[in-house]
Scaffold this active site. Structure first.
Site, PDB file in Angstrom:
ATOM      1  N   LEU A 289     -16.749 -20.765   7.915  1.00  0.00           N
ATOM      2  CA  LEU A 289     -15.420 -21.285   8.214  1.00  0.00           C
ATOM      3  C   LEU A 289     -14.619 -21.599   6.957  1.00  0.00           C
ATOM      4  O   LEU A 289     -15.164 -22.039   5.947  1.00  0.00           O
ATOM      5  CB  LEU A 289     -15.551 -22.542   9.079  1.00  0.00           C
ATOM      6  CG  LEU A 289     -16.347 -22.341  10.379  1.00  0.00           C
ATOM      7  CD1 LEU A 289     -16.397 -23.653  11.159  1.00  0.00           C
ATOM      8  CD2 LEU A 289     -15.760 -21.235  11.245  1.00  0.00           C
TER       9      LEU A 289
ATOM     10  N   HIS B  69      -9.752 -21.417  10.029  1.00  0.00           N
ATOM     11  CA  HIS B  69     -10.494 -21.924  11.198  1.00  0.00           C
ATOM     12  C   HIS B  69     -10.227 -23.421  11.393  1.00  0.00           C
ATOM     13  O   HIS B  69     -10.023 -23.888  12.519  1.00  0.00           O
ATOM     14  CB  HIS B  69     -11.995 -21.732  11.011  1.00  0.00           C
ATOM     15  CG  HIS B  69     -12.450 -20.313  10.833  1.00  0.00           C
ATOM     16  ND1 HIS B  69     -12.850 -19.808   9.625  1.00  0.00           N
ATOM     17  CD2 HIS B  69     -12.580 -19.296  11.710  1.00  0.00           C
ATOM     18  CE1 HIS B  69     -13.228 -18.544   9.774  1.00  0.00           C
ATOM     19  NE2 HIS B  69     -13.062 -18.205  11.035  1.00  0.00           N
TER      20      HIS B  69
HETATM   21  P1  AMP Z   1     -13.418 -15.155  13.027  1.00  0.00           P
HETATM   22  O1  AMP Z   1     -14.417 -16.195  12.654  1.00  0.00           O
HETATM   23  O2  AMP Z   1     -12.993 -14.271  11.897  1.00  0.00           O
HETATM   24  O3  AMP Z   1     -13.796 -14.395  14.284  1.00  0.00           O
HETATM   25  O4  AMP Z   1     -12.096 -15.951  13.402  1.00  0.00           O
HETATM   26  C1  AMP Z   1     -12.112 -16.967  14.377  1.00  0.00           C
HETATM   27  C2  AMP Z   1     -10.695 -17.375  14.673  1.00  0.00           C
HETATM   28  O5  AMP Z   1     -10.077 -17.874  13.487  1.00  0.00           O
HETATM   29  C3  AMP Z   1      -9.817 -16.219  15.174  1.00  0.00           C
HETATM   30  O6  AMP Z   1      -8.980 -16.691  16.211  1.00  0.00           O
HETATM   31  C4  AMP Z   1      -9.045 -15.848  13.949  1.00  0.00           C
HETATM   32  O7  AMP Z   1      -7.796 -15.245  14.226  1.00  0.00           O
HETATM   33  C5  AMP Z   1      -8.843 -17.215  13.308  1.00  0.00           C
HETATM   34  N1  AMP Z   1      -8.537 -17.067  11.889  1.00  0.00           N
HETATM   35  C6  AMP Z   1      -9.234 -16.364  10.959  1.00  0.00           C
HETATM   36  N2  AMP Z   1      -8.613 -16.405   9.765  1.00  0.00           N
HETATM   37  C7  AMP Z   1      -7.489 -17.148   9.948  1.00  0.00           C
HETATM   38  C8  AMP Z   1      -6.413 -17.553   9.091  1.00  0.00           C
HETATM   39  N3  AMP Z   1      -6.358 -17.193   7.808  1.00  0.00           N
HETATM   40  N4  AMP Z   1      -5.425 -18.319   9.625  1.00  0.00           N
HETATM   41  C9  AMP Z   1      -5.463 -18.682  10.933  1.00  0.00           C
HETATM   42  N5  AMP Z   1      -6.443 -18.328  11.787  1.00  0.00           N
HETATM   43  C10 AMP Z   1      -7.438 -17.582  11.300  1.00  0.00           C
END
Ligand code: AMP
Length: 287
Positions: free
Chosen positions: A36, A40
């Site tokens: 994270l 996140h």
């Molecule tokens: P992941 O762990 O990559 O599957 O991401 C989990 C959630 O966090 C998803 O809804 C992503 O779109 C969100 N997320 C990942 N990176 C970012 C970021 N830089 N800004 C905002 N949300 C993010």
């Protein structure tokens, strides 16, 4: 700052959240693959601000990785993640094993036509079925809630919204803004794969998006010209291998020749080892 409760089984997390709802409390849910970062954490804080109980799932979902992709190497650090979740106000962490989520070969999958077919759907043909299937499963496990997704994965957000609507799932899908590094690079768990040279090159993706947005705000309405201008910014950075650039309708992700209304600029490319995604929204000025 209290330590979140970690549940590793479906029965355990379901019972806990059912009890919370039974006591009249609302649930906010943030699905993640762990490792994270502040993007996140921003979703956890958004959930904290709007819901009584915040649950974060950490599950690296094998279904959404193609055999050639980075499933085994995907970065993991549960202890650090628990600290991030505690700091952002998460109450419950759901951290199942692959066997807990998929005890049998999966025969039932969810696929979302239309909005999931272009861009990431074309570059990674099995990806969105894997995402939609695990998110449907997580929604079934967590139950009625508000679920928070980042605009960072804009097409994923559209796919999840569409799936929740089509299947009448008792979940309100909430989109949240992209969190960036000071130089504009969108935060991503995969940024740890970047070498120093690649890290210095990666903000070209965001520069391309800004160039596209500036053109539109300056009066350009021709989609092809906006896309060409974005591509030429990336062409100036030899370490970035462009996959696609697109200016699309923000609601449907469809292409129109003349840009109008709410537009989303999308970009994806490989920067050394990782493939990175980014996007921004533009409201086309009238006239
Ligand atoms: P992941 O762990 O990559 O599957 O991401 C989990 C959630 O966090 C998803 O809804 C992503 O779109 C969100 N997320 C990942 N990176 C970012 C970021 N830089 N800004 C905002 N949300 C993010």
């Amino acid at each position: 700052m209290s330590v979140p409760v970690v549940c590793t089984t479906i029965d355990e997390v379901r019972a806990r959240l059912d009890a919370e709802r039974g006591a009249g409390r609302t649930i906010g849910f943030v699905p993640t693959m762990g490792y994270l970062h502040d993007g996140h954490a921003s979703l956890v804080r958004a959930a904290r601000g709007e819901c009584d109980v915040v649950v974060v799932s950490i599950f690296v979902n094998p279904l959404q990785f193609a055999p050639t992709e980075d499933l085994a190497a995907y970065p993991r650090d549960l202890e650090r993640d628990l600290g991030v979740i505690a700091g952002a106000g998460g109450d419950v962490v759901f951290h199942p094993s692959v066997d807990e989520m998929y005890p049998h070969r999966v025969a039932t999958t969810v696929s979302v036509a239309g909005v999931g077919e272009r861009f990431e759907g074309a570059s990674r043909p099995t990806h969105f079925a894997g995402v939609a299937t695990v998110v449907a499963k997580l929604f079934a496990i967590v139950g009625p809630c508000r679920a928070y997704f980042g605009e960072k994965d804009f097409q994923q957000l559209c796919v999840v919204r569409r799936m929740a609507a089509d299947l009448s799932l008792p979940v309100t899908v909430v989109g949240a803004p992209i969190v960036r590094e000071p130089d504009g690079l969108a935060m991503s768990s995969r940024n740890v794969y970047l070498s120093d040279a690649d890290r210095a090159a990666a903000p070209a993706l965001y520069r391309a998006l800004r160039a596209g947005r500036d053109l539109i705000v300056g009066g350009e309405r021709d989609r092809a010209r906006v896309e060409a201008a974005m591509a030429s910014v990336v062409a100036d950075e030899p370490l970035v291998e462009l996959d696609y650039v697109a200016a699309v309708d923000a609601a449907t992700l469809g292409s129109v020749d003349r840009l109008a209304g709410e537009v989303r600029l999308l970009i994806a490319g490989r920067v050394g080892r990782p493939r990175l995604l980014d996007n921004i929204g533009v409201t086309v000025p009238p006239g």
